[in-house]
Design a protein around this motif. Structure first.
Motif, PDB file in Angstrom:
ATOM      1  N   GLU A  38      43.063  40.832  27.125  1.00 58.03           N
ATOM      2  CA  GLU A  38      42.309  42.039  26.772  1.00 58.03           C
ATOM      3  C   GLU A  38      43.197  43.056  26.082  1.00 58.03           C
ATOM      4  OE1 GLU A  38      39.244  42.844  29.615  1.00 58.03           O
ATOM      5  OE2 GLU A  38      38.988  40.790  28.934  1.00 58.03           O
ATOM      6  N   HIS A  49      50.887  46.068  40.736  1.00 57.26           N
ATOM      7  CA  HIS A  49      50.483  44.666  40.745  1.00 57.26           C
ATOM      8  C   HIS A  49      49.373  44.428  39.725  1.00 57.26           C
ATOM      9  CE1 HIS A  49      52.537  43.292  44.456  1.00 57.26           C
ATOM     10  NE2 HIS A  49      52.681  44.595  44.567  1.00 57.26           N
ATOM     11  N   LEU A  51      47.332  41.130  37.394  1.00 59.49           N
ATOM     12  CA  LEU A  51      47.173  39.698  37.108  1.00 59.49           C
ATOM     13  C   LEU A  51      46.236  39.566  35.920  1.00 59.49           C
ATOM     14  CD1 LEU A  51      47.771  36.809  38.089  1.00 59.49           C
ATOM     15  CD2 LEU A  51      45.728  36.960  39.469  1.00 59.49           C
ATOM     16  N   PHE A  76      48.661  32.480  32.182  1.00 60.10           N
ATOM     17  CA  PHE A  76      48.453  33.604  33.076  1.00 60.10           C
ATOM     18  C   PHE A  76      49.734  34.400  33.206  1.00 60.10           C
ATOM     19  CE2 PHE A  76      46.002  29.978  34.532  1.00 60.10           C
ATOM     20  CZ  PHE A  76      44.733  30.498  34.524  1.00 60.10           C
TER      21      PHE A  76
ATOM     22  N   VAL B  52      51.388  32.485  42.957  1.00 64.25           N
ATOM     23  CA  VAL B  52      50.412  33.438  42.431  1.00 64.25           C
ATOM     24  C   VAL B  52      49.086  33.288  43.166  1.00 64.25           C
ATOM     25  CG1 VAL B  52      49.057  34.050  40.399  1.00 64.25           C
ATOM     26  CG2 VAL B  52      51.481  33.556  40.160  1.00 64.25           C
ATOM     27  N   HIS B  55      49.284  34.825  46.638  1.00 63.81           N
ATOM     28  CA  HIS B  55      49.133  36.286  46.614  1.00 63.81           C
ATOM     29  C   HIS B  55      47.675  36.655  46.426  1.00 63.81           C
ATOM     30  CE1 HIS B  55      53.499  36.844  44.967  1.00 63.81           C
ATOM     31  NE2 HIS B  55      53.452  36.399  46.208  1.00 63.81           N
ATOM     32  N   LEU B  56      47.063  35.940  45.513  1.00 64.92           N
ATOM     33  CA  LEU B  56      45.698  36.273  45.132  1.00 64.92           C
ATOM     34  C   LEU B  56      44.728  36.006  46.274  1.00 64.92           C
ATOM     35  CD1 LEU B  56      44.148  37.205  42.651  1.00 64.92           C
ATOM     36  CD2 LEU B  56      43.824  34.818  42.044  1.00 64.92           C
ATOM     37  N   ARG B  59      44.193  38.537  48.943  1.00 64.12           N
ATOM     38  CA  ARG B  59      43.597  39.824  48.626  1.00 64.12           C
ATOM     39  C   ARG B  59      42.122  39.767  48.311  1.00 64.12           C
ATOM     40  NH1 ARG B  59      48.208  40.247  45.828  1.00 64.12           N
ATOM     41  NH2 ARG B  59      47.017  39.225  44.222  1.00 64.12           N
ATOM     42  N   VAL B 204      49.245  43.412  49.473  1.00 64.40           N
ATOM     43  CA  VAL B 204      48.829  44.691  48.904  1.00 64.40           C
ATOM     44  C   VAL B 204      47.319  44.794  49.051  1.00 64.40           C
ATOM     45  CG1 VAL B 204      48.988  46.130  46.865  1.00 64.40           C
ATOM     46  CG2 VAL B 204      50.624  44.286  47.222  1.00 64.40           C
ATOM     47  N   SER B 208      44.806  48.352  44.916  1.00 67.73           N
ATOM     48  CA  SER B 208      45.944  48.665  44.072  1.00 67.73           C
ATOM     49  C   SER B 208      46.319  47.508  43.151  1.00 67.73           C
ATOM     50  CB  SER B 208      47.143  49.023  44.939  1.00 67.73           C
ATOM     51  OG  SER B 208      47.567  47.878  45.628  1.00 67.73           O
ATOM     52  N   TYR B 209      45.432  46.582  43.014  1.00 68.90           N
ATOM     53  CA  TYR B 209      45.761  45.417  42.206  1.00 68.90           C
ATOM     54  C   TYR B 209      44.851  45.390  40.993  1.00 68.90           C
ATOM     55  CZ  TYR B 209      48.254  41.015  42.093  1.00 68.90           C
ATOM     56  OH  TYR B 209      49.116  40.017  41.793  1.00 68.90           O
ATOM     57  N   LEU B 210      45.448  45.209  39.836  1.00 62.79           N
ATOM     58  CA  LEU B 210      44.630  45.209  38.623  1.00 62.79           C
ATOM     59  C   LEU B 210      44.370  43.795  38.150  1.00 62.79           C
ATOM     60  CD1 LEU B 210      46.390  48.036  36.625  1.00 62.79           C
ATOM     61  CD2 LEU B 210      44.364  48.188  38.062  1.00 62.79           C
ATOM     62  N   TYR B 211      43.156  43.588  37.663  1.00 61.32           N
ATOM     63  CA  TYR B 211      42.824  42.278  37.108  1.00 61.32           C
ATOM     64  C   TYR B 211      42.292  42.443  35.705  1.00 61.32           C
ATOM     65  CZ  TYR B 211      42.875  40.789  41.963  1.00 61.32           C
ATOM     66  OH  TYR B 211      43.226  40.540  43.246  1.00 61.32           O
ATOM     67  N   GLU B 212      42.678  41.515  34.846  1.00 63.08           N
ATOM     68  CA  GLU B 212      42.137  41.491  33.496  1.00 63.08           C
ATOM     69  C   GLU B 212      41.902  40.058  33.100  1.00 63.08           C
ATOM     70  OE1 GLU B 212      44.282  43.202  30.219  1.00 63.08           O
ATOM     71  OE2 GLU B 212      44.120  45.158  31.157  1.00 63.08           O
ATOM     72  N   PRO B 213      40.803  39.547  32.686  1.00 63.18           N
ATOM     73  CA  PRO B 213      39.506  40.211  32.791  1.00 63.18           C
ATOM     74  C   PRO B 213      39.155  40.424  34.267  1.00 63.18           C
ATOM     75  CG  PRO B 213      39.298  37.917  32.106  1.00 63.18           C
ATOM     76  CD  PRO B 213      40.741  38.198  32.214  1.00 63.18           C
ATOM     77  N   LEU B 218      38.605  35.718  36.333  1.00 66.88           N
ATOM     78  CA  LEU B 218      39.970  35.258  36.502  1.00 66.88           C
ATOM     79  C   LEU B 218      40.034  34.124  37.513  1.00 66.88           C
ATOM     80  CD1 LEU B 218      42.568  36.172  35.249  1.00 66.88           C
ATOM     81  CD2 LEU B 218      42.933  37.660  37.184  1.00 66.88           C
ATOM     82  N   LEU B 222      41.387  30.392  37.073  1.00 72.52           N
ATOM     83  CA  LEU B 222      42.649  30.134  37.755  1.00 72.52           C
ATOM     84  C   LEU B 222      42.527  29.060  38.832  1.00 72.52           C
ATOM     85  CD1 LEU B 222      45.459  31.200  37.543  1.00 72.52           C
ATOM     86  CD2 LEU B 222      44.896  33.017  39.133  1.00 72.52           C
TER      87      LEU B 222
END
Lengths: 151, 291
Positions: A38, A49, A51, A76, B52, B55-56, B59, B204, B208-213, B218, B222
């Protein structure tokens, strides 16, 4: 925000680039910029953090004054305050790119685009053109850099 | 006492066997090199991806993707990975023994068990037994490629999503070193978070965790990817371990054949000398009698 999280040793980030067939890079760097699906994003130590998926694009990282370039194609990226992990389908360092092959690929892809055809073929040609252009661009940067170092 | 001729035959037969085992050892040494390079190259990616994912999965809401969702059903599937060919020592026997122990244990707990098989040796083994075989893949190791992992992975994922089974385990040989393979039983589905040894940062909180898209998109790319890569890694581990096991087994066989040859040759020489001595005695005895 970034300042408070900068508790890592010497404020560096560990950059790891791996592809399904090998580990390309594992280095402490000062700054990373990567092609997110994006939009490009830049990472300094203490980044929150994050992803994301990656598109075809250019990965840059800086150690001190030295900036290095790399081509990454899909995959990724995971960002933590101390570490950036790039899981790319394909990744190539600038110095490893074969310029002649990339030029060849650009020519072939352009021909195929002009010829047209099924939508899937056109799409395929478009993707390979994008890949080849990226490789050219990155190899070009590498050459430029090598040139300026000589001066 | 065996005749001299039969001993000669025996020696030459063992020598022939030794030639074969020696050749097989050389071949598997060459194949091992290639298989070892592949697994060592594939491990970092698989491990990073697993990290990865770990971690994912801590959350995100587990209900947000079917591969993460824990289900209460009791249908358990075991993916058994053996080799296609034999003559690799206890490689397959170890796997199959552990697999049966696991299956018996699970069915004692009232689980409904079925197996998926990769590798002809497991197919031959389970065909003669009463476990339910859901799917089998023979001959994958002749030319192992990522396509095989995709084939197996996608079949399993679609069956899992249809609810054919609720838990998936895999049993395979891990390539530890040339001399060592280790049988591993691992849970693959639903995808669990990985426990890393030693201290680790606290998870976390989701905000507080950002995802794109966005998170769901995702996860949808993934998770299947992760599963395919893990399947691929497991197949590569097994392929390398198989060649290592065969090399060790054939090395042992060559050495044993050498020892056997030595022993039989010694016996052969003794017998021959005894025969010569006997003939001499006869002649001397006959000459003596004529005097």
């Amino acid at each position: 925000m970034a300042g408070s999280a900068m508790t890592t040793s010497s404020g560096k980030i560990l950059l790891e680039v791996v592809t399904p067939d090998h580990r390309l890079l594992s280095k402490e760097v000062d700054y990373v910029s990567a092609p997110g699906s994006e939009g490009d994003f830049g990472v300094l130590p203490g980044h929150c953090h994050f992803l994301t998926t990656l598109r075809i694009g250019e990965l840059q990282y800086r150690i001190g004054e030295q900036t290095e370039y790399m081509a990454v194609l899909w995959g990724f990226a995971e960002v933590t305050p101390t570490k950036v992990t790039i899981l790319a389908e394909i990744a190539e360092k600038a110095e490893d790119i074969n310029v002649e092959r990339a030029e060849d690929a650009v020519r072939k892809a352009e021909e195929r685009l002009e010829r047209g055809g099924l939508p899937s073929e056109v799409e395929e040609a478009r993707v390979s053109l994008e890949k080849a252009r990226l490789r050219q661009k990155i190899a070009g940067r590498h050459r430029q850099q090598a040139g300026s170092r000589l001066l | 006492m065996p005749s001299l001729q039969s001993l000669r035959r025996k020696i030459s037969s063992v020598k022939n066997t030794q030639k074969i085992t020696k050749a097989m050892k050389m071949v598997s040494a060459a194949k091992l090199k290639r298989a070892q390079d592949r697994i060592l190259a594939a491990r970092p990616y698989a491990h990073q991806l697993r990290e990865v994912m770990g971690h994912l999965s801590e959350r995100v809401n587990r209900a947000s993707h079917p591969l993460l969702q824990r289900r209460d059903g009791n249908a358990t599937e075991l993916l058994v990975i053996t080799s296609d060919r034999g003559l690799c020592g206890a490689f397959n026997a170890n796997i199959l023994r552990q697999a049966v122990v696991f299956l018996e244990e699970q069915s004692r707990q009232g689980k409904q068990v079925s197996v998926s098989l990769a590798g002809r040796k497991s197919i031959d083994f389970f065909r003669r037994r009463n476990w339910k075989i859901r799917q089998q893949w023979g001959g994958v190791f002749d030319r192992l490629s990522f396509e095989h992992a995709l084939d197996i992975g996608q079949n399993i994922i679609s069956q899992y999503q249809e609810g054919t089974f609720d838990h998936l385990y895999v049993v395979y040989n891990e390539f530890k070193s040339v001399m060592q393979q280790q049988v591993i039983i691992e849970k693959l589905l639903p995808i669990e978070s990985v426990q890393e040894p030693g201290g680790r940062e606290k998870p976390v909180e989701a905000g507080s965790y950002l995802y794109e898209p966005d998170e769901n998109e995702l996860l949808a790319t993934l998770l299947p990817k992760h599963f395919e890569i893990q399947t691929y890694r497991v197949l590569l581990e097994s392929a390398a371990a198989e060649q290592a096991a065969r090399m060790t087994a054939m090395d042992g066989a060559t050495r044993n054949a050498g020892e056997l040859i030595k022993k039989v040759t010694l016996f052969y020489n003794k017998t021959r000398q005894a025969a010569i001595t006997k003939e001499l005695m006869d002649i001397v005895g006959g000459a003596e009698a004529l005097k």
